[in-house]
Motif scaffolding. Structure first.
Motif, mmCIF file in Angstrom:
data_model
loop_
_atom_site.group_PDB
_atom_site.id
_atom_site.type_symbol
_atom_site.label_atom_id
_atom_site.label_comp_id
_atom_site.label_asym_id
_atom_site.label_seq_id
_atom_site.Cartn_x
_atom_site.Cartn_y
_atom_site.Cartn_z
ATOM 1 N N PRO A 18 39.587 36.246 123.867
ATOM 2 C CA PRO A 18 39.928 35.404 124.865
ATOM 3 C C PRO A 18 40.680 34.239 124.094
ATOM 4 N N ALA A 48 38.280 35.477 129.315
ATOM 5 C CA ALA A 48 37.042 34.893 128.988
ATOM 6 C C ALA A 48 35.896 35.288 129.884
ATOM 7 N N LEU A 332 34.048 29.359 127.209
ATOM 8 C CA LEU A 332 33.455 29.934 125.870
ATOM 9 C C LEU A 332 32.407 29.127 125.422
ATOM 10 N N SER A 369 39.997 25.684 121.363
ATOM 11 C CA SER A 369 39.669 26.532 122.208
ATOM 12 C C SER A 369 38.965 25.958 123.289
#
Length: 483
Positions: A18, A48, A332, A369
């Motif tokens: 992702p 994701a 994440l 991220s």
């Protein structure tokens, strides 16, 4: 949900997919298609979510991950909205015009970059907030510098360096308290240890701004343009030094430990009152400045560009970016993908130098991220605390690395909440100001150099180790008793 997520091991390939997909899409979209970062973030979030679903998470769990990610950003969203109100009301109330007017009268172009950096340092140290500093004196600084013919990315870099110096070093700063608290480091021990990297960093930044400023000394700029700007300000606003009391009042409130949100509300209220009772605008016009921004037509293109801005509506791009980015970061974080990435980084840390470098790299990775400065401190703190302890390193080494790598590098990620805030407030994108935000990129480099040379890296004494071991025994006994 965190416990369930921890049981579902995610391989490095699936954890990276992702993030890499989002970054590649982001580069194509921004660099080649010249579009905004929202769609790449949505694509990254979708990938994701698919990966999390493939790993066994239910859709309701994935939704909860996104909601939890958004929840982390809610305080930042409130600040973003309030700064939009402040910019609109302070422009309409003549506050920004007054700051720019006296700035053009007093500050010489050759020393402008140094001066605005120092002003931002003083304000951010006093209030402990880089965002509030950039949203107030930073906005005025952009107007002054642009009127002097200095490019916007250079001005923004100087403002950011000064604002983040205080955000990093002020005992009132939330990131400073967060880094010290998560690592169980005394606040002032933490701040003192950061002096070794941050003071050389700001001195280098000031030296660079001094050299750049030589290109804009009095003889090389268009003084006619400055005079036209001053004349346009005098014609469009009532200029008074008394108006400077409004930003000073906001700074004083924060210094007195009034929380940022009510202090900013007071600032917006004072700006609105100034627009109605000092500038003579109607209440409807003042409310329009709060909602959609201030509108002015002076015939001076530079002044019109500087002052036609602000308001709640102007921050919706930033708010939507923050929401999308935090859904991506939430998946994440809570699916365990980020944990997998952090584990790989920890494995590379063999020496003290590589451990500090890995910590800073982990902070930067988390900024990219998860798109949130606070997470870039929280997650690496959890990941590295035991490793620093096992290697006999004082916790202040970790707390400093968290700020050097987390607090400062957040501005270089266009889709991070800090990057989108700066774009909305100063009007300059991350890729443009990055080369000039000297403090923010030089301090992590200094920190890594120190780590590999051993300079200022402090080991735990036998007495400190014994005290920590004793504390662990007590905590363990308390846990057993609670059970």
């Amino acid at each position: 949900m965190k416990k369930e997520a921890a049981k579902k091991e995610i391989t490095l390939f699936w954890a990276l997919l992702p993030l890499v997909s989002m970054i590649i899409t982001m580069i194509i979209t921004i660099v080649y298609l010249k579009q905004g970062p929202h769609i790449p973030l949505i694509i990254g979030t979708s990938i994701a979510a698919i990966v999390a679903w493939k790993q066994g998470f239910k859709w309701t769990e994935i939704e909860e991950m996104m909601y939890k990610g958004i929840k982390l950003a809610l305080p930042a969203i409130i600040i973003i909205i309030l700064v939009g109100l402040i910019i609109g009301s302070w422009i309409g109330g003549g506050v920004v015009g007054t700051m720019i007017y006296y700035g053009l009268k007093i500050i010489t172009p050759a020393f402008f970059l140094i001066t605005i950096t120092l002003i931002c340092i003083i304000v951010s140290l006093a209030i402990g907030s880089s965002w509030s500093t950039m949203g107030t004196v930073g906005v005025a600084g952009m107007g002054i510098g642009l009127s002097m013919g200095i490019p916007a990315p250079i001005i923004a870099g100087a403002v950011i360096s000064g604002a983040y110096f205080g955000d990093k070093m002020s005992p009132l700063s939330d990131t400073t308290n967060l880094a010290s608290g998560l690592t169980n480091t005394d606040l002032f021990v933490h701040i003192k240890h950061m002096f070794y990297t941050t003071i050389p960093g700001i001195l280098i930044a000031l030296a660079v701004y001094g050299v750049i400023g030589l290109n804009y000394k009095d003889g090389s700029i268009d003084t006619a343009s400055i005079n036209q700007t001053i004349a346009a300000l005098e014609e469009s606003f009532i200029i008074s030094p008394w108006l400077l009391l409004i930003p000073l009042a906001v700074i004083a409130l924060v210094v007195m430990k009034v929380p940022a949100i009510p202090a900013l509300i007071v600032g917006a209220l004072l700006g609105t009152l100034s627009q109605v009772f000092i500038q003579g605008d109607s209440l409807a016009t003042a409310f329009a400045s709060l909602q959609s921004g201030y509108v002015i037509e002076t015939g001076n293109a530079m002044v019109d560009d500087l002052f036609n801005r602000g308001g709640l509506d102007s921050m919706m791009y930033t708010v939507s970016m923050t929401l999308v980015a935090m859904t991506f970061g939430g998946i994440l974080e809570y699916s365990g993908m980020l944990q997998t990435l952090m584990n790989q980084i920890v494995k590379l840390a063999k020496s003290t130098g590589s451990l500090v470098a890995a910590t800073i790299a982990a902070c930067f990775t988390t900024n990219a991220s998860c798109s949130e400065q606070y997470i870039s401190i929280v997650v690496p703190a959890r990941m590295f605390a035991s490793t620093y302890r096992q290697r006999g390193l004082h916790s202040k080494n970790l707390s400093r690395a968290l700020e050097d790598g987390g607090t400062l590098t957040s501005v270089f990620i266009p889709w991070n909440t800090c990057g989108v805030f700066i774009l909305a407030t100063l009007g300059v994108g991350a890729f443009e100001y990055a080369p000039y935000a000297v403090l923010n990129f030089i301090v992590p480099i200094i920190s890594i150099i120190y780590a590999f040379t051993g300079f200022t890296i402090q080991k735990l004494t036998k007495e400190e180790m014994a005290e920590l071991d004793k504390h662990d025994v007590i905590e363990s006994e308390n846990t057993v008793m609670d059970m």
